[in-house]
Design a protein around this motif. Sequence first.
Motif, PDB file in Angstrom:
ATOM      1  N   ILE A 279      -7.056  -7.462   5.668  1.00  0.00           N
ATOM      2  CA  ILE A 279      -5.679  -6.459   5.349  1.00  0.00           C
ATOM      3  C   ILE A 279      -6.000  -5.809   3.939  1.00  0.00           C
ATOM      4  O   ILE A 279      -5.518  -4.685   3.652  1.00  0.00           O
ATOM      5  N   SER A 280      -6.927  -6.281   3.192  1.00  0.00           N
ATOM      6  CA  SER A 280      -7.255  -5.672   1.665  1.00  0.00           C
ATOM      7  C   SER A 280      -7.963  -4.366   2.224  1.00  0.00           C
ATOM      8  O   SER A 280      -7.602  -3.182   1.633  1.00  0.00           O
ATOM      9  N   LEU A 281      -8.833  -4.137   3.198  1.00  0.00           N
ATOM     10  CA  LEU A 281      -9.686  -2.888   3.677  1.00  0.00           C
ATOM     11  C   LEU A 281      -8.407  -2.112   4.245  1.00  0.00           C
ATOM     12  O   LEU A 281      -8.667  -1.012   4.299  1.00  0.00           O
ATOM     13  N   LEU A 282      -7.559  -2.778   5.042  1.00  0.00           N
ATOM     14  CA  LEU A 282      -6.566  -1.839   5.868  1.00  0.00           C
ATOM     15  C   LEU A 282      -5.891  -1.208   4.601  1.00  0.00           C
ATOM     16  O   LEU A 282      -5.261   0.123   4.872  1.00  0.00           O
ATOM     17  N   CYS A 283      -5.567  -1.749   3.576  1.00  0.00           N
ATOM     18  CA  CYS A 283      -4.650  -1.183   2.419  1.00  0.00           C
ATOM     19  C   CYS A 283      -5.525   0.103   1.694  1.00  0.00           C
ATOM     20  O   CYS A 283      -5.014   1.016   1.289  1.00  0.00           O
ATOM     21  N   LYS A 284      -6.837   0.050   2.055  1.00  0.00           N
ATOM     22  CA  LYS A 284      -7.699   1.033   1.516  1.00  0.00           C
ATOM     23  C   LYS A 284      -7.984   2.056   2.583  1.00  0.00           C
ATOM     24  O   LYS A 284      -8.692   3.119   2.364  1.00  0.00           O
ATOM     25  N   GLY A 285      -7.348   2.098   3.797  1.00  0.00           N
ATOM     26  CA  GLY A 285      -7.288   2.866   4.640  1.00  0.00           C
ATOM     27  C   GLY A 285      -8.423   2.840   5.633  1.00  0.00           C
ATOM     28  O   GLY A 285      -8.694   3.716   6.384  1.00  0.00           O
ATOM     29  N   TYR A 286      -9.025   1.638   5.737  1.00  0.00           N
ATOM     30  CA  TYR A 286     -10.318   1.689   6.618  1.00  0.00           C
ATOM     31  C   TYR A 286      -9.782   1.549   8.080  1.00  0.00           C
ATOM     32  O   TYR A 286      -8.684   0.710   8.338  1.00  0.00           O
ATOM     33  N   LYS A 287     -10.510   1.948   9.086  1.00  0.00           N
ATOM     34  CA  LYS A 287     -10.296   1.735  10.481  1.00  0.00           C
ATOM     35  C   LYS A 287     -11.021   0.537  10.990  1.00  0.00           C
ATOM     36  O   LYS A 287     -11.708  -0.138  10.373  1.00  0.00           O
ATOM     37  N   THR A 288     -10.659   0.382  12.168  1.00  0.00           N
ATOM     38  CA  THR A 288     -11.338  -0.947  13.004  1.00  0.00           C
ATOM     39  C   THR A 288     -12.862  -0.981  12.704  1.00  0.00           C
ATOM     40  O   THR A 288     -13.664  -2.014  12.490  1.00  0.00           O
ATOM     41  N   LYS A 289     -13.299   0.194  13.227  1.00  0.00           N
ATOM     42  CA  LYS A 289     -15.039   0.197  13.352  1.00  0.00           C
ATOM     43  C   LYS A 289     -15.678   0.008  12.064  1.00  0.00           C
ATOM     44  O   LYS A 289     -16.443  -0.683  11.620  1.00  0.00           O
ATOM     45  N   GLU A 290     -14.904   0.753  11.090  1.00  0.00           N
ATOM     46  CA  GLU A 290     -15.115   0.530   9.315  1.00  0.00           C
ATOM     47  C   GLU A 290     -15.160  -0.973   8.948  1.00  0.00           C
ATOM     48  O   GLU A 290     -16.060  -1.218   8.209  1.00  0.00           O
ATOM     49  N   ILE A 291     -13.976  -1.615   9.416  1.00  0.00           N
ATOM     50  CA  ILE A 291     -13.888  -3.019   8.751  1.00  0.00           C
ATOM     51  C   ILE A 291     -15.015  -3.751   9.684  1.00  0.00           C
ATOM     52  O   ILE A 291     -15.627  -4.658   9.049  1.00  0.00           O
ATOM     53  N   SER A 292     -15.444  -3.533  10.941  1.00  0.00           N
ATOM     54  CA  SER A 292     -16.626  -4.042  11.486  1.00  0.00           C
ATOM     55  C   SER A 292     -17.840  -3.930  10.992  1.00  0.00           C
ATOM     56  O   SER A 292     -18.634  -5.056  10.650  1.00  0.00           O
ATOM     57  N   ASP A 293     -18.062  -2.960  10.768  1.00  0.00           N
ATOM     58  CA  ASP A 293     -19.250  -2.678   9.795  1.00  0.00           C
ATOM     59  C   ASP A 293     -19.417  -3.245   8.372  1.00  0.00           C
ATOM     60  O   ASP A 293     -20.470  -3.637   7.893  1.00  0.00           O
ATOM     61  N   ALA A 294     -18.187  -3.308   7.660  1.00  0.00           N
ATOM     62  CA  ALA A 294     -18.025  -4.050   6.412  1.00  0.00           C
ATOM     63  C   ALA A 294     -18.279  -5.402   6.451  1.00  0.00           C
ATOM     64  O   ALA A 294     -19.037  -5.939   5.755  1.00  0.00           O
ATOM     65  N   ALA A 325       3.069  -7.536   3.004  1.00  0.00           N
ATOM     66  CA  ALA A 325       1.876  -8.207   1.806  1.00  0.00           C
ATOM     67  C   ALA A 325       1.825  -7.634   0.487  1.00  0.00           C
ATOM     68  O   ALA A 325       1.786  -8.328  -0.544  1.00  0.00           O
ATOM     69  N   ILE A 326       1.961  -6.489   0.346  1.00  0.00           N
ATOM     70  CA  ILE A 326       2.002  -5.644  -0.961  1.00  0.00           C
ATOM     71  C   ILE A 326       3.185  -6.215  -1.686  1.00  0.00           C
ATOM     72  O   ILE A 326       3.127  -6.434  -2.947  1.00  0.00           O
ATOM     73  N   ASN A 327       4.260  -6.130  -1.083  1.00  0.00           N
ATOM     74  CA  ASN A 327       5.611  -6.565  -1.700  1.00  0.00           C
ATOM     75  C   ASN A 327       5.789  -8.029  -2.260  1.00  0.00           C
ATOM     76  O   ASN A 327       6.381  -8.357  -3.495  1.00  0.00           O
ATOM     77  N   HIS A 328       4.994  -8.895  -1.735  1.00  0.00           N
ATOM     78  CA  HIS A 328       4.848 -10.249  -2.071  1.00  0.00           C
ATOM     79  C   HIS A 328       3.586 -10.751  -2.581  1.00  0.00           C
ATOM     80  O   HIS A 328       3.197 -11.852  -2.764  1.00  0.00           O
ATOM     81  N   ASN A 329       2.710  -9.663  -3.135  1.00  0.00           N
ATOM     82  CA  ASN A 329       1.502  -9.806  -3.863  1.00  0.00           C
ATOM     83  C   ASN A 329       0.427 -10.938  -3.300  1.00  0.00           C
ATOM     84  O   ASN A 329      -0.048 -11.555  -3.611  1.00  0.00           O
ATOM     85  N   LEU A 330       0.503 -10.659  -1.892  1.00  0.00           N
ATOM     86  CA  LEU A 330      -0.169 -11.446  -1.037  1.00  0.00           C
ATOM     87  C   LEU A 330      -1.893 -10.940  -0.871  1.00  0.00           C
ATOM     88  O   LEU A 330      -2.656 -11.417  -0.505  1.00  0.00           O
ATOM     89  N   VAL A 331      -2.051  -9.303  -1.360  1.00  0.00           N
ATOM     90  CA  VAL A 331      -3.313  -8.995  -1.406  1.00  0.00           C
ATOM     91  C   VAL A 331      -3.422  -8.325  -2.754  1.00  0.00           C
ATOM     92  O   VAL A 331      -2.625  -7.950  -3.566  1.00  0.00           O
ATOM     93  N   ASP A 332      -4.789  -7.951  -2.870  1.00  0.00           N
ATOM     94  CA  ASP A 332      -5.027  -7.401  -4.243  1.00  0.00           C
ATOM     95  C   ASP A 332      -4.980  -5.640  -3.959  1.00  0.00           C
ATOM     96  O   ASP A 332      -5.811  -5.406  -2.954  1.00  0.00           O
ATOM     97  N   LEU A 333      -4.268  -5.000  -4.708  1.00  0.00           N
ATOM     98  CA  LEU A 333      -4.153  -3.568  -4.251  1.00  0.00           C
ATOM     99  C   LEU A 333      -5.664  -2.868  -4.878  1.00  0.00           C
ATOM    100  O   LEU A 333      -6.146  -3.268  -5.867  1.00  0.00           O
ATOM    101  N   PRO A 334      -6.012  -1.795  -4.173  1.00  0.00           N
ATOM    102  CA  PRO A 334      -7.254  -1.248  -4.838  1.00  0.00           C
ATOM    103  C   PRO A 334      -7.025  -0.545  -5.841  1.00  0.00           C
ATOM    104  O   PRO A 334      -5.881   0.041  -6.126  1.00  0.00           O
ATOM    105  N   LYS A 335      -7.877  -0.341  -7.005  1.00  0.00           N
ATOM    106  CA  LYS A 335      -7.629   0.267  -8.295  1.00  0.00           C
ATOM    107  C   LYS A 335      -7.710   1.622  -7.977  1.00  0.00           C
ATOM    108  O   LYS A 335      -8.627   2.316  -7.211  1.00  0.00           O
ATOM    109  N   SER A 336      -6.914   2.338  -8.712  1.00  0.00           N
ATOM    110  CA  SER A 336      -6.776   3.888  -8.676  1.00  0.00           C
ATOM    111  C   SER A 336      -7.819   4.388  -9.425  1.00  0.00           C
ATOM    112  O   SER A 336      -8.104   3.997 -10.566  1.00  0.00           O
TER     113      SER A 336
END
Length: 336
Positions: A279-294, A325-336
């Motif tokens: 879900i952290s990678l999804l927050c960064k905009g990663y697609k399924t294939k990119e998450i699979s590679d990472a 997840a973001i509203n309940h602080n369940l993930v670390d948001l990516p730094k801008s």
Amino acid sequence: MMEKRQLLIVSSNEDFVDKLVEQVSVNFEITRERSIHVAFNTALNLLPDTIFFDKTSYNRTSDFRNLKNFKSTHFLNKSFLFVYGKEEDLTILNKRYKAIIDEYLSDTMGIDQIALRIRRNVQSQCFNYWHDCFMGLFNLMAQPVVLLKQNNILLMNDSFKKTFRLDKTEGLKLTDFVNIENKAKVKTSLRNFSRGKHMKAVTKTSLLLHNDKLRNARISFSKLSRNITDQFIMMVDFSGNELQMDDSIGSHANQVEKCFEDNSELAEFSFTKREKEIISLLCKGYKTKEISDALFISPKTIEKHRSNIIKRTNSETILESIIFAINHNLVDLPKS
């Protein structure tokens, strides 16, 4: 001179509308719409005193079903709805739409008779000033709000009905929406609050939405007057922000706050390590294939984790899960 009232005419019969406008323009500020969809949006903006719907202009069944929208909010429910149609449709319409149509006008009536009915309706409308003021404010609020008599829901605003997707509102209780086993404890705490000295309570809990979905929410109870016993309002906020209440007025009912907060603690959770990575990678905009590679896992495994995340957050989509997840602080948001 008395201010003109607002009349919305929904019809595609230009000749008919022209004749009707000529008869009632002295009493009304008139808005005309041909499209039912456009007319509904116009009604929301205009909040007309009277709506005249010409059923003879619309033949599709779906067109007439949309008529329900014209009574879908508190403010539109205050509009008087005339429906003009064929005499033979009267029985069916009275049976199916009795709660929506205020008066049915037959196509056997002449324009002058129709105009007279509309003008008479203006003169007969009366209002309870303070009740209307309260209900207007109640339904202008974007947050879900209910008026309670202890555990019984007396009134709910449009936002509450929309959030919880309610069609029927009769006989509902607050415990119908609270995810808690010990409902007797909730009832007792609400009864003690309504009869006690405290004016408010601000806490958090888990609420049941449609299809038994759960949402953690911050809720605020507040009495409207010390002289009104047993009745108080409850405001709901799902955004995670603290509801604004004047802390200097009245005291807090700690028993109510603890009762609901204990319930919310039972529903709190954290993601597994792998779910949090995904879900952290999804927050960064990663697609399924990119998450699979990472993460060096298969797309099929990722889809399974996505499905689990949606279920665990009681969401309908992965985007809804990310927002939760973001509203309940369940993930670390990516730094801008």
